[in-house]
Design a protein around this motif. Structure first.
Motif, PDB file in Angstrom:
ATOM      1  N   GLY A 136     -53.031   9.798  42.630  1.00 25.70           N
ATOM      2  CA  GLY A 136     -53.112   8.798  41.579  1.00 25.70           C
ATOM      3  C   GLY A 136     -52.962   9.397  40.194  1.00 25.70           C
ATOM      4  O   GLY A 136     -53.416   8.803  39.208  1.00 25.70           O
ATOM      5  N   GLU A 137     -52.328  10.562  40.116  1.00 25.62           N
ATOM      6  CA  GLU A 137     -52.194  11.267  38.835  1.00 25.62           C
ATOM      7  C   GLU A 137     -50.750  11.312  38.338  1.00 25.62           C
ATOM      8  O   GLU A 137     -50.453  11.987  37.351  1.00 25.62           O
ATOM      9  N   TYR A 138     -49.869  10.609  39.003  1.00 28.70           N
ATOM     10  CA  TYR A 138     -48.456  10.639  38.604  1.00 28.70           C
ATOM     11  C   TYR A 138     -48.280   9.884  37.291  1.00 28.70           C
ATOM     12  O   TYR A 138     -48.832   8.797  37.105  1.00 28.70           O
ATOM     13  N   ASP A 139     -47.519  10.473  36.373  1.00 31.08           N
ATOM     14  CA  ASP A 139     -47.187   9.751  35.142  1.00 31.08           C
ATOM     15  C   ASP A 139     -45.696   9.916  34.858  1.00 31.08           C
ATOM     16  O   ASP A 139     -45.030  10.780  35.426  1.00 31.08           O
ATOM     17  N   MET A 140     -45.210   9.096  33.948  1.00 29.97           N
ATOM     18  CA  MET A 140     -43.772   9.037  33.732  1.00 29.97           C
ATOM     19  C   MET A 140     -43.199  10.286  33.054  1.00 29.97           C
ATOM     20  O   MET A 140     -41.987  10.497  33.063  1.00 29.97           O
ATOM     21  N   SER A 141     -44.065  11.117  32.484  1.00 32.87           N
ATOM     22  CA  SER A 141     -43.554  12.361  31.909  1.00 32.87           C
ATOM     23  C   SER A 141     -42.997  13.258  33.015  1.00 32.87           C
ATOM     24  O   SER A 141     -42.076  14.053  32.777  1.00 32.87           O
ATOM     25  N   ALA A 173     -39.515  12.147  33.564  1.00 30.78           N
ATOM     26  CA  ALA A 173     -38.658  12.629  32.481  1.00 30.78           C
ATOM     27  C   ALA A 173     -38.311  14.106  32.699  1.00 30.78           C
ATOM     28  O   ALA A 173     -37.162  14.523  32.488  1.00 30.78           O
ATOM     29  N   ASP A 174     -39.277  14.883  33.148  1.00 32.55           N
ATOM     30  CA  ASP A 174     -39.033  16.301  33.427  1.00 32.55           C
ATOM     31  C   ASP A 174     -37.994  16.466  34.536  1.00 32.55           C
ATOM     32  O   ASP A 174     -37.161  17.378  34.500  1.00 32.55           O
ATOM     33  N   PHE A 175     -38.061  15.590  35.529  1.00 32.44           N
ATOM     34  CA  PHE A 175     -37.096  15.643  36.632  1.00 32.44           C
ATOM     35  C   PHE A 175     -35.679  15.392  36.109  1.00 32.44           C
ATOM     36  O   PHE A 175     -34.731  16.075  36.492  1.00 32.44           O
ATOM     37  N   HIS A 176     -35.533  14.417  35.233  1.00 30.18           N
ATOM     38  CA  HIS A 176     -34.218  14.094  34.668  1.00 30.18           C
ATOM     39  C   HIS A 176     -33.658  15.291  33.884  1.00 30.18           C
ATOM     40  O   HIS A 176     -32.461  15.578  33.952  1.00 30.18           O
ATOM     41  N   VAL A 177     -34.534  15.982  33.151  1.00 31.89           N
ATOM     42  CA  VAL A 177     -34.099  17.157  32.386  1.00 31.89           C
ATOM     43  C   VAL A 177     -33.643  18.267  33.336  1.00 31.89           C
ATOM     44  O   VAL A 177     -32.626  18.925  33.098  1.00 31.89           O
ATOM     45  N   ARG A 178     -34.390  18.449  34.429  1.00 33.38           N
ATOM     46  CA  ARG A 178     -34.028  19.501  35.391  1.00 33.38           C
ATOM     47  C   ARG A 178     -32.721  19.176  36.101  1.00 33.38           C
ATOM     48  O   ARG A 178     -31.917  20.073  36.406  1.00 33.38           O
ATOM     49  N   VAL A 179     -32.480  17.903  36.354  1.00 28.82           N
ATOM     50  CA  VAL A 179     -31.213  17.495  36.969  1.00 28.82           C
ATOM     51  C   VAL A 179     -30.056  17.862  36.046  1.00 28.82           C
ATOM     52  O   VAL A 179     -29.026  18.379  36.496  1.00 28.82           O
ATOM     53  N   ALA A 180     -30.220  17.613  34.753  1.00 29.23           N
ATOM     54  CA  ALA A 180     -29.158  17.938  33.801  1.00 29.23           C
ATOM     55  C   ALA A 180     -28.858  19.429  33.801  1.00 29.23           C
ATOM     56  O   ALA A 180     -27.702  19.836  33.620  1.00 29.23           O
ATOM     57  N   GLN A 208     -32.341  17.592  26.714  1.00 27.29           N
ATOM     58  CA  GLN A 208     -33.608  18.084  26.189  1.00 27.29           C
ATOM     59  C   GLN A 208     -33.986  17.358  24.901  1.00 27.29           C
ATOM     60  O   GLN A 208     -35.146  16.993  24.702  1.00 27.29           O
ATOM     61  N   SER A 209     -33.007  17.132  24.051  1.00 33.53           N
ATOM     62  CA  SER A 209     -33.281  16.440  22.800  1.00 33.53           C
ATOM     63  C   SER A 209     -33.632  14.978  23.044  1.00 33.53           C
ATOM     64  O   SER A 209     -34.302  14.345  22.225  1.00 33.53           O
ATOM     65  N   PHE A 210     -33.197  14.450  24.173  1.00 30.28           N
ATOM     66  CA  PHE A 210     -33.426  13.047  24.516  1.00 30.28           C
ATOM     67  C   PHE A 210     -34.735  12.855  25.279  1.00 30.28           C
ATOM     68  O   PHE A 210     -35.044  11.752  25.710  1.00 30.28           O
ATOM     69  N   HIS A 211     -35.510  13.932  25.434  1.00 27.94           N
ATOM     70  CA  HIS A 211     -36.683  13.882  26.313  1.00 27.94           C
ATOM     71  C   HIS A 211     -37.694  12.831  25.858  1.00 27.94           C
ATOM     72  O   HIS A 211     -38.152  12.001  26.654  1.00 27.94           O
ATOM     73  N   ARG A 212     -38.051  12.859  24.578  1.00 29.65           N
ATOM     74  CA  ARG A 212     -39.058  11.904  24.101  1.00 29.65           C
ATOM     75  C   ARG A 212     -38.557  10.459  24.142  1.00 29.65           C
ATOM     76  O   ARG A 212     -39.278   9.564  24.605  1.00 29.65           O
ATOM     77  N   PRO A 213     -37.339  10.175  23.671  1.00 31.07           N
ATOM     78  CA  PRO A 213     -36.830   8.816  23.842  1.00 31.07           C
ATOM     79  C   PRO A 213     -36.709   8.419  25.309  1.00 31.07           C
ATOM     80  O   PRO A 213     -36.940   7.264  25.676  1.00 31.07           O
ATOM     81  N   LEU A 214     -36.361   9.381  26.161  1.00 32.65           N
ATOM     82  CA  LEU A 214     -36.273   9.117  27.594  1.00 32.65           C
ATOM     83  C   LEU A 214     -37.625   8.694  28.136  1.00 32.65           C
ATOM     84  O   LEU A 214     -37.739   7.739  28.909  1.00 32.65           O
ATOM     85  N   LEU A 215     -38.675   9.396  27.726  1.00 32.27           N
ATOM     86  CA  LEU A 215     -40.029   9.057  28.175  1.00 32.27           C
ATOM     87  C   LEU A 215     -40.404   7.660  27.699  1.00 32.27           C
ATOM     88  O   LEU A 215     -41.010   6.876  28.440  1.00 32.27           O
ATOM     89  N   MET A 216     -40.027   7.327  26.469  1.00 28.69           N
ATOM     90  CA  MET A 216     -40.279   5.986  25.942  1.00 28.69           C
ATOM     91  C   MET A 216     -39.610   4.934  26.820  1.00 28.69           C
ATOM     92  O   MET A 216     -40.205   3.897  27.150  1.00 28.69           O
ATOM     93  N   PRO A 227     -44.562  -2.292  37.398  1.00 29.55           N
ATOM     94  CA  PRO A 227     -45.669  -1.362  37.637  1.00 29.55           C
ATOM     95  C   PRO A 227     -45.440  -0.380  38.787  1.00 29.55           C
ATOM     96  O   PRO A 227     -46.034   0.697  38.811  1.00 29.55           O
ATOM     97  N   LEU A 228     -44.587  -0.734  39.744  1.00 30.24           N
ATOM     98  CA  LEU A 228     -44.328   0.159  40.880  1.00 30.24           C
ATOM     99  C   LEU A 228     -43.183   1.122  40.601  1.00 30.24           C
ATOM    100  O   LEU A 228     -42.663   1.760  41.519  1.00 30.24           O
ATOM    101  N   MET A 229     -42.797   1.208  39.337  1.00 31.52           N
ATOM    102  CA  MET A 229     -41.674   2.058  38.951  1.00 31.52           C
ATOM    103  C   MET A 229     -41.908   3.504  39.370  1.00 31.52           C
ATOM    104  O   MET A 229     -40.986   4.188  39.820  1.00 31.52           O
ATOM    105  N   GLY A 230     -43.140   4.002  39.234  1.00 30.36           N
ATOM    106  CA  GLY A 230     -43.438   5.394  39.584  1.00 30.36           C
ATOM    107  C   GLY A 230     -43.135   5.716  41.038  1.00 30.36           C
ATOM    108  O   GLY A 230     -42.298   6.589  41.328  1.00 30.36           O
ATOM    109  N   PRO A 231     -43.773   5.028  41.984  1.00 26.00           N
ATOM    110  CA  PRO A 231     -43.500   5.287  43.405  1.00 26.00           C
ATOM    111  C   PRO A 231     -42.038   5.060  43.780  1.00 26.00           C
ATOM    112  O   PRO A 231     -41.462   5.837  44.547  1.00 26.00           O
TER     113      PRO A 231
END
Length: 236
Positions: free
Chosen positions: A161-166, A169-176, A189-197, A207-211
């Protein structure tokens, strides 16, 4: 690089090269000095590893105070263009800006602009789908192993129950990073914060976006491992 500017890496620019720097007369003196140094770097007259003249020498060449020179050097250092070293062999050395440093500047522009999360989501979807063929083609075994390790930690966090959207975002950066294209890595990398938003807004709307996102990441990694660009185009 012209003969008048020939300097060996780590050696100070010759004090006799009076034509390299010009006397400054401006209300924004330090910025003018910074621009002169940038021009010299673009022209190749200053290259990574070159040591700039001493503060005293720069003061004489530019016709300004030591305070102004120090301010200009701080600005160049903040921009990732020089590195200030202390000690007997210290000084201001020309460097090559890293993608992370350049990305920080672009990230500030993005975060200060009047963009909405929806704007970012549209841009993210277009960009990520566009790099999928490159990711599928270029990802190494080490890249795939790193993505799988990241995914395992995300799945464990989801169970706790500790998963968060950051994490997403980290996964998307690693894919790039799997594209092995530094320009793409810098942009993501520069898009990381807007991506998290963008991802946070998606979670509010769904709400089920995480899983669901974690499941999609499982399928995406499988598509990369199978070199299946068509399946991968569903996106990470």
């Amino acid at each position: 690089m012209g003969p008048e500017a020939s300097v060996q890496s780590g050696e100070a620019v010759s004090s006799g090269d009076t034509e390299m720097f010009k006397v400054v007369s401006s209300s924004r003196i330090s910025l003018t000095i910074v621009e002169q140094v940038k021009v010299l770097i673009r022209q190749g007259r200053l290259t990574p590893g070159d040591r700039l003249p001493s503060e005293r020498d720069l003061c004489e060449r530019f016709g300004v105070s030591r305070f102004t020179v120090r301010e200009a050097l701080r600005m160049l250092e903040a921009g990732g263009l020089v590195e200030i070293k202390v000690g007997a062999k210290g000084g201001a050395f020309v460097t090559t800006p890293s993608s992370a440093r350049m990305g920080e500047g672009l990230a500030d522009l993005l975060n200060l602009s009047p963009m909405t999360a929806s704007n970012v989501t549209e841009a993210r979807q277009i960009f990520e789908l566009g790099i999928v063929p490159m990711v599928v083609d270029r990802a190494t075994d080490e890249d795939i192993a790193a993505l799988r390790a990241m995914l395992e930690s995300h799945q464990a966090a989801l169970r706790r129950g500790e998963y968060d959207m950051s994490m997403s975002a980290d996964f998307h950066v690693r894919v790039a990073a799997c594209t092995h294209n530094p320009a793409i890595e810098m942009l993501v990398q520069s898009f990381h914060r807007p991506l998290l938003m963008s991802l946070l807004q998606a979670k509010v709307l769904a709400p089920l976006m995480g899983p669901r996102g974690v499941r999609e990441h499982v399928e995406f990694i499988a598509a990369i491992a199978n070199r299946d660009a068509m399946t991968g185009r569903h996106g990470p």
